[in-house]
Design a protein around this motif. Structure first.
Motif, short mmCIF file in Angstrom:
data_model
loop_
_atom_site.label_atom_id
_atom_site.label_comp_id
_atom_site.label_asym_id
_atom_site.label_seq_id
_atom_site.Cartn_x
_atom_site.Cartn_y
_atom_site.Cartn_z
N LEU A 109 36.49 41.25 41.55
CA LEU A 109 37.77 40.62 41.26
C LEU A 109 38.32 40.01 42.55
N PRO A 110 39.23 39.04 42.45
CA PRO A 110 39.80 38.44 43.66
C PRO A 110 40.66 39.43 44.43
N LEU A 111 40.20 39.83 45.62
CA LEU A 111 40.92 40.77 46.46
C LEU A 111 41.01 40.22 47.88
N PRO A 112 42.08 40.49 48.59
CA PRO A 112 42.22 39.97 49.95
C PRO A 112 41.22 40.60 50.91
N ARG A 113 40.87 39.86 51.94
CA ARG A 113 39.93 40.38 52.93
C ARG A 113 40.60 41.37 53.87
N ALA A 114 41.87 41.12 54.21
CA ALA A 114 42.59 41.96 55.17
C ALA A 114 43.42 43.03 54.46
N LYS A 115 43.82 44.04 55.21
CA LYS A 115 44.62 45.13 54.66
C LYS A 115 46.12 44.90 54.84
N ASP A 116 46.50 43.74 55.38
CA ASP A 116 47.91 43.46 55.56
C ASP A 116 48.24 42.09 55.00
N LEU A 117 49.51 41.90 54.61
CA LEU A 117 50.00 40.64 54.08
C LEU A 117 51.28 40.26 54.83
N PRO A 118 51.69 38.99 54.76
CA PRO A 118 52.90 38.56 55.48
C PRO A 118 54.12 39.42 55.15
N GLY A 119 54.98 39.60 56.15
CA GLY A 119 56.18 40.39 55.95
C GLY A 119 56.02 41.84 56.35
N GLY A 120 54.89 42.16 57.00
CA GLY A 120 54.68 43.54 57.46
C GLY A 120 54.15 44.49 56.41
N THR A 192 46.75 32.76 37.93
CA THR A 192 45.32 32.88 37.64
C THR A 192 44.52 32.52 38.89
N HIS A 193 43.56 33.38 39.19
CA HIS A 193 42.67 33.13 40.33
C HIS A 193 41.25 33.18 39.80
N GLY A 194 40.58 32.01 39.74
CA GLY A 194 39.27 31.97 39.09
C GLY A 194 39.44 32.29 37.62
N GLU A 195 38.75 33.33 37.16
CA GLU A 195 38.86 33.75 35.76
C GLU A 195 39.72 35.00 35.63
N SER A 196 40.38 35.40 36.70
CA SER A 196 41.17 36.62 36.70
C SER A 196 42.67 36.33 36.67
N THR A 197 43.40 37.24 36.05
CA THR A 197 44.85 37.20 36.10
C THR A 197 45.32 38.15 37.19
N VAL A 198 46.23 37.67 38.03
CA VAL A 198 46.77 38.49 39.11
C VAL A 198 48.28 38.57 38.94
N VAL A 199 48.83 39.77 39.09
CA VAL A 199 50.28 39.97 38.95
C VAL A 199 50.80 40.67 40.20
N LEU A 200 51.83 40.08 40.81
CA LEU A 200 52.55 40.69 41.93
C LEU A 200 53.86 41.26 41.40
N ARG A 201 54.20 42.49 41.81
CA ARG A 201 55.48 43.10 41.45
C ARG A 201 56.18 43.56 42.71
N VAL A 202 57.42 43.12 42.89
CA VAL A 202 58.21 43.49 44.06
C VAL A 202 59.63 43.82 43.63
N PHE A 203 60.39 44.46 44.50
CA PHE A 203 61.79 44.71 44.23
C PHE A 203 62.59 43.49 44.65
N ALA A 204 63.47 43.04 43.76
CA ALA A 204 64.18 41.79 43.98
C ALA A 204 65.04 41.81 45.24
#
Length: 224
Positions: A109-120, A192-204
């Motif tokens: 499945l589409p997964l990031p290469r690094a263990k960190d994302l923007p914003g710390g 959608t990324h390729g054939e996968s659905t990706v959902v991000l959930r954050v606190f507003a």
């Protein structure tokens, strides 16, 4: 008859007393197909962790799924909690377990290469779910002072519709993204990324729309 989780596990391990085994046997003829699928899921989960010793007991998630199926198909009263997904018809038991980000790549499945994302944000926990028909990877992130956020990637054919009181359509890195808002609560971003659905959930109150754009853009770029 009441069958609890430990009895089912002991049945699989051949540890039941003869009279108990006969009692359980009486309820199994209608469940042979389901039991075979359960074993396939259990082996698939074991196969995703090369080099690790196989636990003596079948994973609790698989035992719980069989408990649910026995309850539904044979009418047995099952004692003990379980939270697995069981579909009537084309049945499939769900097996989920914590893994590392690298181990989760077995799901393709589409997964990031690094263990960190923007914003710390840094990876805190990764959960892999494998069935004979679909897969998902849930990646939970943390940063100092936050309540956390998560990305979940689903395999082809799984439709995910996060609950939202209001939606907004935006485009990030050329990819359509649906933003969902829940008043006073969380915000979701589905794409959608390729054939996968990706959902991000954050606190507003922790990540605004610009922050969501940056997170989705990083995920898309890193998962190429």
């Amino acid at each position: 008859m009441t069958v609890n989780i430990e009895q089912l596990s002991a049945y699989y391990d051949g540890e039941l007393a003869p009279e108990e085994r006969r009692a359980v046997d009486a309820h199994l003829p209608d469940c042979e197909t389901t039991l075979r699928r359960w074993l396939q899921v259990s082996r698939a989960l074991t196969a995703t962790a090369p080099g690790r010793a196989r636990p003596r007991r079948v994973p609790a998630v698989a035992v719980a799924a069989v408990a649910a199926l026995l309850l539904l198909v044979s009418g047995i009263a099952v004692a003990g909690p379980f939270n697995e997904v069981v579909r009537i018809g084309n049945l499939s038991a769900v097996g989920s377990r914590p893994v590392t980000l690298d181990e989760a790549r077995v799901a393709n499945l589409p997964l990031p290469r690094a263990k960190d994302l923007p914003g710390g944000w840094n990876v805190n926990q990764v959960q892999l779910t494998v069935t004979s028909e679909w897969r998902s990877v849930d990646v939970q992130y943390r940063r100092p002072g936050s309540r956390g956020m998560g990305f979940t990637a689903w395999s082809q054919g799984i439709i995910v519709n996060p609950t939202a009181e209001r939606t907004q359509a935006i485009t990030v890195s050329g990819v359509p993204v649906e933003i969902g808002y829940v008043r006073g609560g969380s915000t979701s971003a589905r794409f959608t990324h390729g054939e996968s659905t990706v959902v991000l959930r954050v606190f507003a109150d922790e990540v605004d729309l610009n922050g969501i754009r940056a997170l989705v853009a990083a995920w898309i770029e890193q998962a190429k």
